[in-house]
Design a protein around this motif. Structure first.
Motif, mmCIF file in Angstrom:
data_model
loop_
_atom_site.group_PDB
_atom_site.id
_atom_site.type_symbol
_atom_site.label_atom_id
_atom_site.label_comp_id
_atom_site.label_asym_id
_atom_site.label_seq_id
_atom_site.Cartn_x
_atom_site.Cartn_y
_atom_site.Cartn_z
ATOM 1 N N LYS A 21 -8.295 -4.342 5.850
ATOM 2 C CA LYS A 21 -9.393 -4.246 6.805
ATOM 3 C C LYS A 21 -9.913 -5.624 7.189
ATOM 4 O O LYS A 21 -10.236 -5.873 8.346
ATOM 5 C CB LYS A 21 -10.519 -3.396 6.232
ATOM 6 C CG LYS A 21 -10.174 -1.935 6.155
ATOM 7 C CD LYS A 21 -11.309 -1.133 5.575
ATOM 8 C CE LYS A 21 -10.915 0.323 5.414
ATOM 9 N NZ LYS A 21 -11.984 1.126 4.833
ATOM 10 N N LEU A 42 -6.593 -2.112 0.233
ATOM 11 C CA LEU A 42 -7.056 -1.513 1.478
ATOM 12 C C LEU A 42 -8.176 -2.337 2.101
ATOM 13 O O LEU A 42 -8.237 -2.494 3.322
ATOM 14 C CB LEU A 42 -7.506 -0.077 1.236
ATOM 15 C CG LEU A 42 -6.409 0.894 0.792
ATOM 16 C CD1 LEU A 42 -7.018 2.247 0.449
ATOM 17 C CD2 LEU A 42 -5.342 1.027 1.853
ATOM 18 N N GLU A 43 -9.040 -2.891 1.277
ATOM 19 C CA GLU A 43 -10.125 -3.734 1.777
ATOM 20 C C GLU A 43 -9.561 -5.021 2.388
ATOM 21 O O GLU A 43 -10.041 -5.485 3.423
ATOM 22 C CB GLU A 43 -11.098 -4.067 0.642
ATOM 23 C CG GLU A 43 -12.335 -4.781 1.084
ATOM 24 C CD GLU A 43 -13.212 -3.965 1.999
ATOM 25 O OE1 GLU A 43 -13.844 -4.561 2.886
ATOM 26 O OE2 GLU A 43 -13.271 -2.728 1.848
ATOM 27 N N LYS A 44 -8.547 -5.581 1.763
ATOM 28 C CA LYS A 44 -7.914 -6.804 2.289
ATOM 29 C C LYS A 44 -7.279 -6.527 3.655
ATOM 30 O O LYS A 44 -7.368 -7.360 4.563
ATOM 31 C CB LYS A 44 -6.858 -7.307 1.299
ATOM 32 C CG LYS A 44 -6.267 -8.625 1.664
ATOM 33 C CD LYS A 44 -7.308 -9.724 1.596
ATOM 34 C CE LYS A 44 -6.644 -11.055 1.883
ATOM 35 N NZ LYS A 44 -7.612 -12.126 2.048
ATOM 36 N N THR A 81 0.825 -1.209 0.000
ATOM 37 C CA THR A 81 0.000 0.000 0.000
ATOM 38 C C THR A 81 0.857 1.257 0.000
ATOM 39 O O THR A 81 0.388 2.308 -0.414
ATOM 40 C CB THR A 81 -0.964 0.048 1.205
ATOM 41 O OG1 THR A 81 -0.219 0.046 2.413
ATOM 42 C CG2 THR A 81 -1.949 -1.082 1.175
ATOM 43 N N GLN A 121 -1.724 2.681 -4.102
ATOM 44 C CA GLN A 121 -2.985 2.895 -3.392
ATOM 45 C C GLN A 121 -4.099 2.246 -4.218
ATOM 46 O O GLN A 121 -4.432 2.704 -5.293
ATOM 47 C CB GLN A 121 -3.269 4.395 -3.210
ATOM 48 C CG GLN A 121 -2.322 5.072 -2.272
ATOM 49 C CD GLN A 121 -2.457 4.558 -0.841
ATOM 50 O OE1 GLN A 121 -3.523 4.162 -0.409
ATOM 51 N NE2 GLN A 121 -1.362 4.551 -0.123
ATOM 52 N N ASN A 122 -4.643 1.161 -3.701
ATOM 53 C CA ASN A 122 -5.641 0.400 -4.422
ATOM 54 C C ASN A 122 -6.771 0.042 -3.458
ATOM 55 O O ASN A 122 -6.521 -0.348 -2.328
ATOM 56 C CB ASN A 122 -4.998 -0.863 -4.995
ATOM 57 C CG ASN A 122 -5.910 -1.618 -5.909
ATOM 58 O OD1 ASN A 122 -7.119 -1.404 -5.916
ATOM 59 N ND2 ASN A 122 -5.351 -2.528 -6.681
ATOM 60 N N GLU A 123 -8.004 0.148 -3.912
ATOM 61 C CA GLU A 123 -9.165 -0.146 -3.072
ATOM 62 C C GLU A 123 -9.163 -1.602 -2.606
ATOM 63 O O GLU A 123 -9.485 -1.888 -1.460
ATOM 64 C CB GLU A 123 -10.462 0.141 -3.843
ATOM 65 C CG GLU A 123 -10.708 1.602 -4.087
ATOM 66 C CD GLU A 123 -11.104 2.334 -2.821
ATOM 67 O OE1 GLU A 123 -11.792 1.738 -1.976
ATOM 68 O OE2 GLU A 123 -10.716 3.499 -2.684
ATOM 69 N N LYS A 124 -8.798 -2.525 -3.486
ATOM 70 C CA LYS A 124 -8.803 -3.941 -3.130
ATOM 71 C C LYS A 124 -7.785 -4.245 -2.038
ATOM 72 O O LYS A 124 -8.049 -5.027 -1.128
ATOM 73 C CB LYS A 124 -8.521 -4.810 -4.358
ATOM 74 C CG LYS A 124 -9.635 -4.807 -5.368
ATOM 75 C CD LYS A 124 -9.293 -5.681 -6.550
ATOM 76 C CE LYS A 124 -10.395 -5.630 -7.584
ATOM 77 N NZ LYS A 124 -10.077 -6.444 -8.761
#
Length: 55
Positions: free
Chosen positions: A33, A29-31, A20, A24-27
């Motif tokens: 979390k 960041l979701e992982k 990260t 910067q990638n949504e997937k």
């Protein structure tokens, strides 16, 4: 969850955290979390606080 599985979860978290910093990638960041949630569910402690105690 066994200690070895928790260690693997922490290692996976650290690896993704390094990614990260570069991307910067949504997937990703979701992982992160999801891993934080699983760690809290299994141990009752937050991952960030446990990592700060170690370092």
């Amino acid at each position: 969850m066994k200690k070895s599985e928790i260690r693997k979860l922490i290692a996976k978290y650290k690896e993704i955290k390094l990614k990260t910093q570069k991307i910067q990638n949504e997937k990703i960041l979701e992982k992160l979390k999801e891993i934080e949630h699983e760690y809290f569910h299994e141990t009752g402690r937050t991952l960030q606080l446990d990592l700060k105690e170690v370092t």
